[in-house]
Design an enzyme around this catalytic site. Structure first.
Site, PDB file in Angstrom:
ATOM      1  N   GLU B 149     -26.262-109.707   5.246  1.00 23.14           N
ATOM      2  CA  GLU B 149     -26.275-108.411   4.558  1.00 23.14           C
ATOM      3  C   GLU B 149     -25.011-108.291   3.726  1.00 23.14           C
ATOM      4  O   GLU B 149     -23.890-108.485   4.220  1.00 23.14           O
ATOM      5  CB  GLU B 149     -26.367-107.277   5.591  1.00 23.14           C
ATOM      6  CG  GLU B 149     -26.364-105.903   4.960  1.00 23.14           C
ATOM      7  CD  GLU B 149     -26.901-104.797   5.856  1.00 23.14           C
ATOM      8  OE1 GLU B 149     -27.666-105.088   6.786  1.00 23.14           O
ATOM      9  OE2 GLU B 149     -26.553-103.634   5.610  1.00 23.14           O
ATOM     10  N   GLU B 275     -26.783 -94.474   9.298  1.00 21.77           N
ATOM     11  CA  GLU B 275     -27.748 -95.105   8.399  1.00 21.77           C
ATOM     12  C   GLU B 275     -28.986 -95.593   9.151  1.00 21.77           C
ATOM     13  O   GLU B 275     -29.493 -96.682   8.899  1.00 21.77           O
ATOM     14  CB  GLU B 275     -27.086 -96.254   7.627  1.00 21.77           C
ATOM     15  CG  GLU B 275     -25.950 -95.753   6.729  1.00 21.77           C
ATOM     16  CD  GLU B 275     -25.256 -96.849   5.928  1.00 21.77           C
ATOM     17  OE1 GLU B 275     -25.362 -98.013   6.314  1.00 21.77           O
ATOM     18  OE2 GLU B 275     -24.621 -96.510   4.918  1.00 21.77           O
ATOM     19  N   ASP B 354     -17.084 -95.687   1.078  1.00 28.80           N
ATOM     20  CA  ASP B 354     -17.648 -96.986   1.466  1.00 28.80           C
ATOM     21  C   ASP B 354     -17.150 -98.098   0.555  1.00 28.80           C
ATOM     22  O   ASP B 354     -17.925 -98.636  -0.233  1.00 28.80           O
ATOM     23  CB  ASP B 354     -19.176 -96.911   1.435  1.00 28.80           C
ATOM     24  CG  ASP B 354     -19.826 -98.104   2.129  1.00 28.80           C
ATOM     25  OD1 ASP B 354     -19.123 -98.802   2.874  1.00 28.80           O
ATOM     26  OD2 ASP B 354     -21.030 -98.327   1.915  1.00 28.80           O
ATOM     27  N   GLU B 376     -10.905-100.805   9.080  1.00 28.20           N
ATOM     28  CA  GLU B 376     -11.881-101.779   8.585  1.00 28.20           C
ATOM     29  C   GLU B 376     -11.770-101.917   7.069  1.00 28.20           C
ATOM     30  O   GLU B 376     -11.879-100.928   6.342  1.00 28.20           O
ATOM     31  CB  GLU B 376     -13.296-101.329   8.986  1.00 28.20           C
ATOM     32  CG  GLU B 376     -14.395-102.298   8.608  1.00 28.20           C
ATOM     33  CD  GLU B 376     -15.782-101.817   9.059  1.00 28.20           C
ATOM     34  OE1 GLU B 376     -16.000-101.633  10.265  1.00 28.20           O
ATOM     35  OE2 GLU B 376     -16.643-101.624   8.168  1.00 28.20           O
ATOM     36  N   GLU B 382     -18.798-106.272  -1.909  1.00 29.22           N
ATOM     37  CA  GLU B 382     -20.012-105.501  -2.190  1.00 29.22           C
ATOM     38  C   GLU B 382     -19.880-104.666  -3.458  1.00 29.22           C
ATOM     39  O   GLU B 382     -20.758-104.689  -4.315  1.00 29.22           O
ATOM     40  CB  GLU B 382     -20.322-104.602  -0.994  1.00 29.22           C
ATOM     41  CG  GLU B 382     -21.550-103.727  -1.208  1.00 29.22           C
ATOM     42  CD  GLU B 382     -21.911-102.897   0.023  1.00 29.22           C
ATOM     43  OE1 GLU B 382     -21.214-103.013   1.046  1.00 29.22           O
ATOM     44  OE2 GLU B 382     -22.892-102.145  -0.052  1.00 29.22           O
TER      45      GLU B 382
END
Lengths: 658, 658
Positions: B149, B275, B354, B376, B382
């Site tokens: 992913e 999510e 994000d 994190e 991405e």
């Protein structure tokens, strides 16, 4: 020998052939004269009805009192039939077996009326010889597009798990439904021919033959989508050049083998040089060269190639305002008029873009007098609600078919190569996902038989068959939810013909800028001052100039251009006044509020029908209405917000715009 | 016994451990003292280097002249080592085996400098005990997300065809690379735990154990992402309620079996109520209840649960301007401060949204003094070019880690639970797709070891190791293309902190309105007058008020808010003057032209390196630069056109805006 009527699996909706529709026929004494497979089909239909309702059927018996005789008087390929009634007897005659089948379904449609009073002899004959459904069904499930490309009715009727379905009883039932609305040809696979599907032409033709066998008893010929690259992909040749002798021989040989497997095979459907599919351009050849090569291979066997005119640059630069996708089909094909073989049909989408809720008629139609054109419609609701929204397309199709691009001839008359629709059917229990979308399939059949038919009358036919014995209230309710549904859908989606304000990829739901900066040639050019595409000859892309003089003049100026196509042809300020007297921006707001209100009203009408229609059908439609309403509100709010943010013009009625 | 150095398959790039990096070490006489598996690893490394370059290694031999001694002096879990040089001998000591391994790689990094002159004894100790990579790798290929992913480097190193890879030599080589940059923990599967992956916890734990065995010799503990619903999905229980005794017992039992298979197992990673993933909310329990249940199961074995704070409403209504996704983590978790068990770590994304190219630091960091937080980061690019664009994230991460949310403590210090990055690695021959993206992985390791480190120095380390013997010219060229690449990327993409102007779904390339009317809580609210999100406490969503007083004051007003975050915190007119003196609209135009020019310049620098770097690596980077430039131009033109169409303000420099 009567052929047994197909019995679809338990739970499959009977659509417009419920048992009750056969009651008037099934209570009569019927004589059938003639021989051949389709007469056996007619015999089977009548026998089943008589067995159920107590009538009687005889075959080729000597004259005695009958209520109905169905008589095949010849062996030709004509699809016409005559209908008359006199001296207490109803008579249907046909000189070809398909005609007898259509005559039978005519009697079913008439119901008790077929057996009352006197009817002068009338002849029914399809205006178009080819009435076709193209299935965009994949054999192997495509990783993105799934089993059916742009399919909204479950899996494929023909294919599952990478192969033809073993049990073809449902395909037989499908053929029966199609025959009952006049359709006589089916292409069984997607025009985007992927690796697995390519093999249907050669080593997997047996699977196609099985399907053809299931459709044949209902007068339906089977066609196949093939890849232009077949000689390379399947034949191992180094080229697919249509003028290469080896390539031509390969096609001739492959086609001969197809006809060995399927003697009445209809022909090929080809999407070439389009959205990444291979084609003749790679060899510096024209599309006439490509089509004629396949036509030559098919000609000895009586087949036809359907060559799609959907050729455009799908890698356009959005910065380039001179290229216009709407121009593409005309620019590519008009210079080739007269070069296509007699059995090559150029298949043209009805509009210049791609099945938007509102488009002008393609200027190609009428501009190629020496070419057989087929007009392609889209029954599958890719851009019209994907069978989650009620959107009966009859009025749109009828407007297209009745329009006269040139003096005298209508689109329906110019479609000498036939009328084609992309199928909206799948393995869903209701065939079309949304039960009310069955009306689109039925109406298409009716319009293919008679392009000048009144779509409202076809809708009534559909209601009459689907809901036998419907009360006036039910009838009116069904008319109410269906008849205006296309205009309702138009109201809450992209305004004034501008199109393509959909989410990229799956095309469901609004995204005003979704295709605005894309390579697909689909733009609206909205800025803070105005919106629309200038396609005039004077200041725009020149597309309007592709029409014959009368239409070119109408479309050329915002003053004469019909309101509903204004933004397709012109870029105008938000304050531009429409013929309705409203400004463009106020029209956008008003129609979007109205569209949602109309969905709410239709949903209420449907909800009032609980108990009057089959519970499963009622529940399915009710569930889809809930989604339609949610989606319509989303459309309303996104479109209104987008244009309010851009224009800064408040709603004159002071309604909430987010 | 020396453990053989892993040999990755032919053609796999050596990244920052090419053979030549071991030359200084490999030409020396080396003594190794101590015992245990990691000492064997060290021994194997030194032996391989000496064999290649002619040095000599002894294990536990009596003193005699050595150039380097590597000495393990204890058996504790400390990861520190000392380094000193005197009397012609370099000495590394460690009281724990991992320390010795890190000491060895320190010597490799220093190269010849490790063997020259005198060095006073210095102690190196990681600032953070947990330095972790989270792999978003799926076992079974996900129909939409694929094998990895948000992965841009091919398949998974761990999983293929629905199972753990049989040959784990490459995983061993991966562990070696990670150890050489200080990483000591890896979570081997996606935090979105799908059906197949759920089973890794129980009946497929053997596959995880095999991977753990391959990583262990390089001091890396293995962690597993688990589904909160495991007791139901795997255990057949009727509930996953964290306060249910049966559920707690199930987790205790499952965890005990995990530790039987993997005695040094690191713990669980959990994405809950996020999510669409299941979580404690379904049972009316808090996230502390959820995390603590897992912490209780892990505690007897010394494991840790990493509980992600990425909890927000992903079904937001875009019409609702009061809900603010940026607020969500703080609102959900701050009330729980003090309730988490000691071995429950709350894993917080560095920004409130994000992983956009520019976000403020999450206000959660510093707001939960009684909770162990892990921060994190996202190494996988991405939203920062997907490893087709050069975007070295070192400066961004360093800015985050050095920022002081409260008096005294920096983010790096507040991350007591560790620093975590989403991995950017796959089975690509260059590990990270884009060869220059290796620098992100290396820099992450260095910052996890020492959050206050100068990222430029880490970049130099990476260049020194990856390009042994690089000329000054090559060195400067690499610095030039990498060091400013994040700001370059920022310039040509979404402006001034506004974020999320990407294509929906895959997130590559521009779509200004792509997420504007979505349910994801990611809006920019651009209209004809201005753009940005008012997150002030006075007139906006109140998000700015979540910060400690000093930062809240800075962010509250457009006058004090840093330019680069202006649109994150405020909705301002296009004519608003930035601290730079430019208007917002002119800043948008200027940065977008500059960004593309910077890519062009970097591409030229890279092209000039042909012949100076490995041809395969050069070609791969050159090919990606071509795509980066194409994409950067697309970004420039779409963003500029969008804002020109909205604002109507022409570019002061008169450049082309489409």
């Amino acid at each position: 020998m009567p052929l047994p009527v197909p019995v679809p699996p338990e739970g499959v909706d009977p659509a417009w052939l419920p048992e009750q529709a056969f009651r008037p026929l099934g209570t009569r004494r019927v004589l059938i004269r003639g021989s051949g497979p389709l007469v056996d089909t007619v015999h089977g239909e009548v026998a089943a009805a008589c067995e159920r309702f107590g009538g009687r059927v005889d075959r080729d018996a000597s004259p005695e009192p009958f209520d109905l005789s169905l008589e095949l008087t010849g062996t030709d390929a004509a699809e016409a039939f005559t209908f008359e009634r006199g001296a207490g007897r109803t008579t249907v005659t046909a000189s070809g077996p398909s005609g007898l089948l259509y005559g039978l379904f005519h009697v079913v449609r008439l119901g008790e009326a077929a057996f009352r009073g006197e009817h002068r002899r009338e002849r029914h004959s399809p205006a178009l010889t080819l009435r076709m459904l193209d299935h965009w069904d994949n054999v192997a499930v495509h990783p993105v597009m799934g089993q059916v490309e742009r399919g909204y009715a479950g899996g494929s009727l023909f294919w599952a798990d990478g192969r033809a379905r073993g049990d073809l009883e449902r395909v037989r039932a499908y053929g029966r439904l199609l025959a009952a609305c006049g359709i006589n040809a089916v292409a069984v696979n997607n025009v985007n021919v992927h690796a697995t599907e390519a093999h249907l032409l050669t080593d997997r033709i047996g699977e196609v033959a099985d399907i053809a066998g299931a459709l044949r008893p209902y007068g339906i010929r089977t066609h196949l989508s093939v890849t232009f690259a077949a000689p390379m992909v399947l034949g191992g040749l180094a080229t697919a050049d249509p003028l290469d002798e080896g390539v031509r021989e390969w096609w001739a040989g492959a086609t001969a083998q197809v006809y060995e497997a399927i003697p009445d095979f209809g022909g090929y459907v080809v999407k070439a040089d389009s959205e990444g599919q291979p084609g003749p351009f790679a060899y510096g050849r024209s599309h006439a060269d490509g089509a004629n090569m396949l036509a030559a291979a098919l000609a000895p066997h009586g087949g036809t190639v359907h060559w799609r005119a959907f050729v455009y640059d799908h890698r356009q630069d959005w910065r380039d305002r001179t290229t216009d996708r709407a121009r593409a089909a005309y620019d590519h094909f008009v210079p080739l008029d007269g070069e296509f073989a007699p059995n090559a049909v150029l298949q043209v989408k009805h509009g210049p873009m791609d099945f938007q809720v509102r488009e002008p008629v393609s200027p190609l139609i009428g501009a190629m007098p020496h070419t057989r054109l087929a007009v392609e419609l889209q029954a599958t609701q890719e851009y019209t609600g994907q069978q989650r929204h009620v959107c009966w397309l009859g009025p749109m199709w009828s407007e297209v078919l009745r329009l006269r691009p040139e003096e005298g001839a209508s689109v329906g008359e110019l479609a000498r190569g036939g009328l084609v629709a992309v199928s909206n059917v799948g393995d869903d229990p209701f065939w079309t996902g949304h039960p009310l979308a069955q009306a689109n399939l039925y109406t298409f059949g009716g319009l293919a038989w008679s392009p000048q038919a009144d779509p409202g009358q076809l809708l009534d036919e559909w209601v009459g068959l689907t809901y036998p014995g419907a009360s006036t209230g039910l009838w009116e309710a069904l008319r109410k939810v269906l008849s205006g549904s296309w205009r309702t859908y138009e109201k809450y989606t992209a305004p004034l013909g501008v199109g393509f304000m959909v989410q990229p990829g799956h095309h469901y739901g609004p995204s005003v800028d979704g295709y605005e900066y894309s390579p697909w040639g689909t733009y609206h050019f909205a800025d803070r001052d105005g919106v629309g595409v200038d396609r005039s000859a004077a200041t725009g892309t020149g597309y309007a100039g592709q029409y014959t003089k009368a239409w070119a003049e109408v479309y050329e100026s915002p003053e004469t251009c019909p309101d509903e196509l204004l933004l397709f042809f012109h870029h105008v300020p938000y304050g531009h006044e429409l013929k309705s007297g409203k400004t463009v921006i106020q029209h956008i707001y008003d129609t979007h509020f109205e569209g949602v209100a109309e969905v709410e009203a239709a949903m209420e009408v449907w909800n009032s029908l609980a108990g009057l229609v089959d519970p499963a059908r009622h529940a399915r439609v009710a569930e889809r209405y809930a989604e339609q309403l949610r989606s319509a509100r989303e459309w309303r709010d996104q479109i209104n917000s987008y244009f309010f943010r851009k224009s800064g013009v408040p709603d004159a009625a002071g309604r909430v715009i987010h």
